[in-house]
Structure formats: structure tokens, C-alpha cells
Design a protein around this motif. Structure first.
Motif, PDB file in Angstrom:
ATOM      1  N   UNK A   1      45.668  31.871  39.895  1.00  0.00           N
ATOM      2  CA  UNK A   1      44.764  32.602  39.020  1.00  0.00           C
ATOM      3  C   UNK A   1      45.476  33.882  38.596  1.00  0.00           C
ATOM      4  N   UNK A   2      45.437  34.164  37.305  1.00  0.00           N
ATOM      5  CA  UNK A   2      46.015  35.408  36.789  1.00  0.00           C
ATOM      6  C   UNK A   2      44.887  36.417  36.607  1.00  0.00           C
ATOM      7  N   UNK A   3      45.136  37.641  37.013  1.00  0.00           N
ATOM      8  CA  UNK A   3      44.217  38.738  36.688  1.00  0.00           C
ATOM      9  C   UNK A   3      45.032  39.854  36.057  1.00  0.00           C
ATOM     10  N   UNK A   4      44.708  40.207  34.819  1.00  0.00           N
ATOM     11  CA  UNK A   4      45.398  41.321  34.178  1.00  0.00           C
ATOM     12  C   UNK A   4      44.838  42.620  34.737  1.00  0.00           C
ATOM     13  N   UNK A   5      45.740  43.522  35.066  1.00  0.00           N
ATOM     14  CA  UNK A   5      45.301  44.807  35.625  1.00  0.00           C
ATOM     15  C   UNK A   5      46.036  45.919  34.889  1.00  0.00           C
ATOM     16  N   UNK A   6      45.263  46.723  34.155  1.00  0.00           N
ATOM     17  CA  UNK A   6      45.886  47.672  33.237  1.00  0.00           C
ATOM     18  C   UNK A   6      45.190  49.027  33.302  1.00  0.00           C
ATOM     19  N   UNK A   7      45.971  50.057  33.100  1.00  0.00           N
ATOM     20  CA  UNK A   7      45.383  51.398  32.983  1.00  0.00           C
ATOM     21  C   UNK A   7      44.834  51.636  31.579  1.00  0.00           C
ATOM     22  N   UNK A   8      45.058  50.697  30.695  1.00  0.00           N
ATOM     23  CA  UNK A   8      44.595  50.854  29.324  1.00  0.00           C
ATOM     24  C   UNK A   8      43.085  50.595  29.231  1.00  0.00           C
TER      25      UNK A   8
ATOM     26  N   UNK B   1      43.547  52.738  36.711  1.00  0.00           N
ATOM     27  CA  UNK B   1      43.986  54.003  37.309  1.00  0.00           C
ATOM     28  C   UNK B   1      45.103  53.832  38.339  1.00  0.00           C
ATOM     29  N   UNK B   2      45.976  52.853  38.095  1.00  0.00           N
ATOM     30  CA  UNK B   2      47.149  52.708  38.963  1.00  0.00           C
ATOM     31  C   UNK B   2      47.947  54.015  38.913  1.00  0.00           C
ATOM     32  N   UNK B   3      48.475  54.561  39.962  1.00  0.00           N
ATOM     33  CA  UNK B   3      48.645  53.964  41.302  1.00  0.00           C
ATOM     34  C   UNK B   3      47.457  54.169  42.247  1.00  0.00           C
TER      35      UNK B   3
END
Ligand SMILES: [Mg+2]
Length: 181
Positions: free
Chosen positions: A65-72, A93-95
């Protein structure tokens, strides 16, 4: 606190196409957290191209399963993810750990040992994933020229971290050689 160990990627690749996803699946990984900006597309592109869509399909066919994780922001991330059928986490809000905590909730009952993360920044993707206890793979950023000011600031911090890595972990630093090929 600056812990250099938290800035070390598990491995370094030139692009997302160079990663051996079958091997990761065989190692028990089931979830891939993917950064979007400059990992998959430049800021100028809003949707995945055909080659990326084929890659996502191949990865999903393996069983991931892909999950996109973005600060955008939501619109950017939703527009990108739409054609893929994958879930996404915007404003991650990575990091900081907020996005990773959301990811861990999404994948229950699987835990962090079943997750890998892929990104292009030491200061956000690598640091954030390591703090979350998730194996992280670094790829070469696609288009540094179009980056926003805060990302450019991150790049400065990144160069600082890289110089430290070169001194203390030369074996990790050598992995970056694939970026010059
Ligand atoms: Mg990025």
C-alpha cells in the motif's frame, strides 16, 4: 538536539525507479510512505506522469500500500494522489511526528517495522522517519532550482549534516556516490 544518527538514510538511490521493491516486500515491508515534491515530481508538475503511474501500479501489484506523505497543502497532495488510488497525508509537518502518527494509525494493525519511507530531504524525510522508527530511503532531489525559500534553507542545513556524515560515517557518505553517476 542534533543527533547525527537520525540523519542517516538506510540507503541512497538516484531515483524511485532504482529501488528494489520486490526485495523490500520479501523483507516483510508492506507500506510505502512516499514524499511527493522533488521525490516523484518537481513543484511545477501537479500530477504523476505515465512512468510514475506504471511504477505505482507495479508497487501495488507486488502487494504494497502506498501512502503519500507531504508537507504541502491538501489541494496539491489530493490532486497528485487522485489517479493512483493511494491514500495521502497532507500538511504532514515533517520532520515533526504528526504525519507519521497519522500514518501509523492508518496502517493498523501493521506497525512501523512493516513501513518504509522514501524522500529527497535529510532534514524532513530522513530525520522525521528515523525519529518515527521507520526505515528511510533517500533519492536525489529532482529540481532544486524551483524550491521554496524554506526548502532552500533546509538544503543549507542538509549540506552541514552531509559534511558531518562525511567525517563520522564515511561508509554512509559513499552511498551518495550514485547521485553523481
Ligand atoms: Mg521532497
Amino acid at each position: 538536539m542534533f543527533k547525527l544518527k537520525n540523519f542517516l538514510p538506510k540507503d541512497v538511490y538516484k531515483t524511485v525507479f532504482d529501488i528494489d521493491y520486490n526485495k523490500l516486500y520479501e523483507a516483510g515491508k508492506r507500506i510505502i510512505l512516499m514524499d511527493i515534491d522533488n521525490t516523484l515530481v518537481s513543484y511545477a508538475e501537479s500530477e504523476p506522469n505515465e512512468r510514475l503511474l506504471a511504477l505505482f501500479k507495479r508497487i501495488q501489484d507486488i502487494g504494497f500500500a502506498i501512502i503519500f506523505i507531504s508537507n504541502n497543502h491538501k489541494k496539491r497532495v489530493e490532486t497528485f494522489a487522485r489517479a493512483t488510488g493511494a491514500r495521502y497525508i497532507e500538511n504532514a509537518m515533517k520532520p515533526f511526528q504528526r504525519g507519521y502518527r497519522r500514518a501509523l494509525k492508518l496502517v493498523r494493525p501493521l506497525g512501523r517495522e512493516a513501513i518504509i519511507s522514501i524522500g529527497d530531504q535529510l532534514i524532513t524525510d530522513v530525520l522525521g522517519s528515523n525519529r518515527a522508527g521507520i526505515d528511510v530511503y533517500l533519492v536525489k532531489p529532482l529540481a532544486v532550482r524551483t524550491e521554496k525559500w524554506y526548502t532552500r534553507l533546509n538544503r543549507k542545513l542538509e549540506n552541514y549534516a552531509l559534511r558531518k556524515i562525511k567525517k563520522r560515517y564515511p561508509e554512509v557518505y559513499r552511498k551518495f556516490e550514485v547521485w553523481d553517476e
